[in-house]
Design a protein around this motif. Structure first.
Motif, PDB file in Angstrom:
ATOM      1  N   SER A 196       0.807  -1.227   0.000  1.00  0.00           N
ATOM      2  CA  SER A 196       0.000   0.000   0.000  1.00  0.00           C
ATOM      3  C   SER A 196       0.838   1.275   0.000  1.00  0.00           C
ATOM      4  CB  SER A 196      -0.933   0.018   1.223  1.00  0.00           C
ATOM      5  OG  SER A 196      -0.184   0.023   2.428  1.00  0.00           O
ATOM      6  N   GLN A 246       8.041   6.501  -0.019  1.00  0.00           N
ATOM      7  CA  GLN A 246       7.123   6.795   1.083  1.00  0.00           C
ATOM      8  C   GLN A 246       7.552   6.019   2.325  1.00  0.00           C
ATOM      9  OE1 GLN A 246       3.267   5.718  -0.494  1.00  0.00           O
ATOM     10  NE2 GLN A 246       2.885   7.755  -1.323  1.00  0.00           N
ATOM     11  N   ASP A 273       1.054  10.949  -3.042  1.00  0.00           N
ATOM     12  CA  ASP A 273      -0.281  10.489  -2.670  1.00  0.00           C
ATOM     13  C   ASP A 273      -0.202   9.300  -1.713  1.00  0.00           C
ATOM     14  OD1 ASP A 273      -3.011  10.200  -2.571  1.00  0.00           O
ATOM     15  OD2 ASP A 273      -3.129   9.020  -4.415  1.00  0.00           O
ATOM     16  N   GLN A 315      -1.992   6.591   0.313  1.00  0.00           N
ATOM     17  CA  GLN A 315      -3.218   5.812   0.520  1.00  0.00           C
ATOM     18  C   GLN A 315      -2.806   4.501   1.178  1.00  0.00           C
ATOM     19  OE1 GLN A 315      -5.200   5.467  -3.280  1.00  0.00           O
ATOM     20  NE2 GLN A 315      -5.845   7.617  -3.270  1.00  0.00           N
ATOM     21  N   THR A 370      -2.732   1.470   4.078  1.00  0.00           N
ATOM     22  CA  THR A 370      -3.570   0.631   4.940  1.00  0.00           C
ATOM     23  C   THR A 370      -2.981   0.609   6.351  1.00  0.00           C
ATOM     24  OG1 THR A 370      -2.309  -1.368   4.413  1.00  0.00           O
ATOM     25  CG2 THR A 370      -4.190  -0.848   2.989  1.00  0.00           C
TER      26      THR A 370
END
Length: 299
Positions: free
Chosen positions: A30, A35, A203, A205, A207
């Motif tokens: 995810s 990131q 972005d 997103q 979990t």
């Protein structure tokens, strides 16, 4: 007693790092590579900074502050390179292959020392290097003798970590470990943040599993492990420590099989065994050479 506790501490480090390969694989479901790295090194930078402030005596004794900053930045750049190639490579290969190919950094270090410091490479070091190439061939080469993208990137990761290990061993003799660690982690965080923006990974997103995995990587696998490793290596020589730490690849494979249900072939097992043997043999070379030198001096 302290020596055995230190050995136990280093084994714990390898278990945690082995779990880090699985945590990274789960986080990649995810999160994008940079990131994960940005979150990981942000947490490590903050925690290392807090710990460093608690050790102000080390900072007060630091005379060459500019030298320490440069050293920490250089360590951070190579640390970033190692983790960047490792986690990007993990997208295209398995955690077990990623773990064993990363372990090759220990074999590469003596060759870096030879090029930069003109330190001689022992016979066992050369044997270890040859064995590592054979191990990589068994583990990673396809039928047409090509290397997969993921395995190739992981080999670059091993080079990055090898330089990081080399620079750490040189700079930790001159500057406080807490200062170097803080600068190193912050440098890796800044480079991760810049890379995140360059590659458009803004972005988020993520979990819950992704956040928990990133938390594990930042707090446990990075901050706690680096501190524990530094503390334990005060009581164990670097050669023995390197042999123990190479076991992270074994635990990485075990966790990958148990948690991710990775299928392991006989050829992979043989390749992993050859690489692990190469790492151990190459690290034994330095100890053997020291013993031989002492015997020559006695004569």
């Amino acid at each position: 007693m302290k020596k055995w506790l230190a050995i136990g501490g280093l084994i714990l480090v390898t278990v945690i790092w082995g779990g880090g390969f699985v945590a990274s694989d789960i986080a990649l479901e995810s999160m994008k590579p940079f990131q994960i790295m940005m979150v990981r090194f942000l947490l490590a930078s903050v925690l290392m900074g807090v710990i460093s402030r608690g050790q102000r005596k080390s900072e007060e004794k630091l005379k060459d502050r500019a030298g320490a900053i440069k050293a920490g930045i250089l360590m951070g750049v190579t640390l970033f390179m190692g983790f960047a190639f490792q986690i990007i490579g993990l997208q295209y290969t398995t955690p077990s292959k990623n773990a064993f190919l990363t372990a090759l950094n220990v074999v590469i270090v003596p060759f870096i020392a030879f090029v930069i410091l003109k330190k001689k490479i022992g016979a066992k070091g050369i044997i270890g290097a040859v064995m590592s190439v054979l191990g990589v061939a068994l583990l990673s080469l396809n039928g047409n003798f090509t290397l997969s993208l993921g395995d190739g990137l992981t080999l670059f990761c091993a080079v990055g970590f090898a330089f990081q290990i080399f620079f750490t061993s040189e700079f930790v003799k001159k500057y406080p470990a807490s200062v170097l660690n803080t600068i190193q982690m912050f440098t890796a965080f800044v480079l991760s943040a810049i890379s995140l923006m360059i590659f458009g990974e803004n972005d988020f997103q993520v979990t819950i599993q992704g956040w928990l995995s990133a938390l594990y990587l930042g707090v446990v696998s990075t901050t706690i492990c680096y501190l524990l490793q530094t503390a334990c290596q005060k009581y164990i020589d670097e050669t023995k420590a390197a042999i123990i730490l190479s076991m992270e690849s074994v635990f990485g494979t075990i966790f990958s099989i148990l948690i991710l249900h990775e299928v392991v072939t006989v050829r992979m097992v043989i390749g992993c065994a050859v690489i692990l043997a190469a790492v151990i043999i190459s690290n034994m070379s330095e100890t053997s050479e020291k013993i031989e030198d002492k015997e020559i001096c006695k004569i």
